[in-house]
Scaffold this active site. Structure first.
Site, PDB file in Angstrom:
ATOM      1  N   ASP A  14      92.768   2.227 -19.712  1.00 50.46           N
ATOM      2  CA  ASP A  14      92.880   2.124 -21.163  1.00 50.46           C
ATOM      3  C   ASP A  14      92.938   0.667 -21.600  1.00 50.46           C
ATOM      4  O   ASP A  14      93.096  -0.245 -20.771  1.00 50.46           O
ATOM      5  CB  ASP A  14      94.104   2.900 -21.679  1.00 50.46           C
ATOM      6  CG  ASP A  14      95.354   2.700 -20.816  1.00 50.46           C
ATOM      7  OD1 ASP A  14      95.371   1.755 -20.001  1.00 50.46           O
ATOM      8  OD2 ASP A  14      96.301   3.473 -20.963  1.00 50.46           O
ATOM      9  N   HIS A  19     102.619  11.180 -20.998  1.00 50.18           N
ATOM     10  CA  HIS A  19     101.222  10.746 -21.140  1.00 50.18           C
ATOM     11  C   HIS A  19     100.704  10.127 -19.852  1.00 50.18           C
ATOM     12  O   HIS A  19     101.463   9.585 -19.056  1.00 50.18           O
ATOM     13  CB  HIS A  19     101.033   9.810 -22.355  1.00 50.18           C
ATOM     14  CG  HIS A  19     101.542   8.414 -22.206  1.00 50.18           C
ATOM     15  ND1 HIS A  19     102.102   7.718 -23.249  1.00 50.18           N
ATOM     16  CD2 HIS A  19     101.561   7.551 -21.148  1.00 50.18           C
ATOM     17  CE1 HIS A  19     102.430   6.510 -22.835  1.00 50.18           C
ATOM     18  NE2 HIS A  19     102.112   6.380 -21.558  1.00 50.18           N
ATOM     19  N   ASN A  47     106.879  10.374 -22.273  1.00 51.09           N
ATOM     20  CA  ASN A  47     106.552  11.648 -22.935  1.00 51.09           C
ATOM     21  C   ASN A  47     105.496  12.435 -22.144  1.00 51.09           C
ATOM     22  O   ASN A  47     104.933  13.394 -22.655  1.00 51.09           O
ATOM     23  CB  ASN A  47     106.058  11.395 -24.364  1.00 51.09           C
ATOM     24  CG  ASN A  47     104.811  10.507 -24.403  1.00 51.09           C
ATOM     25  OD1 ASN A  47     104.279  10.126 -23.357  1.00 51.09           O
ATOM     26  ND2 ASN A  47     104.344  10.191 -25.589  1.00 51.09           N
ATOM     27  N   GLU A  81      98.094  11.143 -25.152  1.00 48.92           N
ATOM     28  CA  GLU A  81      99.420  11.530 -25.621  1.00 48.92           C
ATOM     29  C   GLU A  81      99.533  13.058 -25.641  1.00 48.92           C
ATOM     30  O   GLU A  81      98.515  13.751 -25.561  1.00 48.92           O
ATOM     31  CB  GLU A  81      99.637  10.969 -27.037  1.00 48.92           C
ATOM     32  CG  GLU A  81      99.512   9.450 -27.129  1.00 48.92           C
ATOM     33  CD  GLU A  81     100.719   8.702 -26.566  1.00 48.92           C
ATOM     34  OE1 GLU A  81     101.538   9.309 -25.845  1.00 48.92           O
ATOM     35  OE2 GLU A  81     100.843   7.499 -26.841  1.00 48.92           O
TER      36      GLU A  81
HETATM   37  C1  F6R Z   1      98.665   2.031 -18.722  1.00 47.91           C
HETATM   38  C2  F6R Z   1      98.794   3.482 -18.648  1.00 47.91           C
HETATM   39  C3  F6R Z   1     100.056   4.132 -19.125  1.00 47.91           C
HETATM   40  C4  F6R Z   1     101.248   3.757 -18.234  1.00 47.91           C
HETATM   41  C5  F6R Z   1     102.510   4.469 -18.678  1.00 47.91           C
HETATM   42  C6  F6R Z   1     103.707   4.021 -17.869  1.00 47.91           C
HETATM   43  O1  F6R Z   1      97.388   1.629 -18.286  1.00 47.91           O
HETATM   44  O2  F6R Z   1      97.896   4.154 -18.237  1.00 47.91           O
HETATM   45  O3  F6R Z   1      99.891   5.521 -19.162  1.00 47.91           O
HETATM   46  O4  F6R Z   1     100.948   4.099 -16.915  1.00 47.91           O
HETATM   47  O5  F6R Z   1     102.743   4.209 -20.031  1.00 47.91           O
HETATM   48  O6  F6R Z   1     103.954   2.686 -18.131  1.00 47.91           O
HETATM   49  P1  F6R Z   1     105.064   1.849 -17.328  1.00 47.91           P
HETATM   50  O7  F6R Z   1     104.552   1.688 -15.944  1.00 47.91           O
HETATM   51  O8  F6R Z   1     105.125   0.530 -18.043  1.00 47.91           O
HETATM   52  O9  F6R Z   1     106.319   2.638 -17.395  1.00 47.91           O
END
Ligand code: F6R
Length: 222
Positions: free
Chosen positions: A62, A125, A123, A130
């Site tokens: 992303d 995702h 959450n 989401e």
């Molecule tokens: C970022 C991504 C997000 C993160 C998720 C966890 O490229 O794909 O889905 O993996 O938000 O983020 P952290 O590792 O910062 O807790």
């Protein structure tokens, strides 16, 4: 099954072993990579191992809808934490872009993804899919939820500075990867991880779709 590990160091090193094995077995590997806090140790560990990345092609999960050169863009994150510290060719590092169909075409042209590394949001995702995202979703522009904006404000200093939209790979896109690794770190992730991996498969918990993949490994440490 959730593999519970003893430390963040072990989490980083076990996932680095899997990436290393893939790159050694097949130098022309196609990887999907995440950003965020969780993979920072993994990227440090991979850099330390001085692997040959010269034939590797990466696709990031992303990117915020913002200037790629912005210090908090995922481009900048990846350059700083991995790409500029290896011998990967910048042209082989892909980020979701508009038109989103061309991005998917590019992944398809390379005949699919060998290994996809994921993190999970509090959450449920994965990437920026989401809760409520379709299990069939493809790469697209999405609005970030208030929860994700709050979670990511730690990188930007304040919630107001977090972009409100991003481009994300879809859940359908991610599921086409041959092998998927989900990494999670911190007590605050354990509950959602259990719900996603052992609960009902539902679009309300995007990561629950992983239960339908035939080659997924989940690694957690608190
Ligand atoms: C970022 C991504 C997000 C993160 C998720 C966890 O490229 O794909 O889905 O993996 O938000 O983020 P952290 O590792 O910062 O807790």
């Amino acid at each position: 099954m959730i593999n519970i590990l003893n430390s963040y160091k072990e989490l980083s090193s076990i996932v680095a072993d899997i990436v290393e094995k893939q790159l050694r077995k097949q130098p022309l590997s196609k990887l999907i990579l995440p950003t965020g806090s969780t993979p920072l140790g993994l990227y440090d560990e991979l850099v330390k191992r001085k692997l040959d990345w010269s034939h590797t092609i990466t696709f990031n999960l992303d990117e915020y809808l913002m200037n790629h050169d912005h210090p908090y863009s995922y481009h900048s994150y990846m350059k700083k934490n991995l790409f500029d510290r290896t011998n990967i060719y910048p042209n082989n590092c892909n980020f979701p872009f508009r038109p989103t169909l061309s991005f998917e075409d590019k992944m398809y042209t390379y005949r699919g993804i060998d290994l996809c590394i994921l993190g999970i949001g509090s959450n449920g995702h994965i990437a920026f899919n989401e809760p409520g995202s379709s299990f069939k979703s493809r790469t697209r522009v999405v609005d970030l939820t208030e929860q994700t904006i709050q979670d990511n404000s730690r990188f930007f200093g304040s919630a107001e500075d977090v972009p409100k939209q991003a481009i994300t790979m879809g859940l359908g896109t991610i599921m086409e990867s041959k092998k998927i690794i989900l990494m999670a770190n911190g007590k605050h992730k354990l509950n959602i991880l259990k719900v996603a991996m052992n609960g009902k498969v539902t679009e309300d918990v995007p990561a629950s779709i992983l239960q339908k993949h035939n080659d997924v490994e989940v690694f957690y440490c608190d």
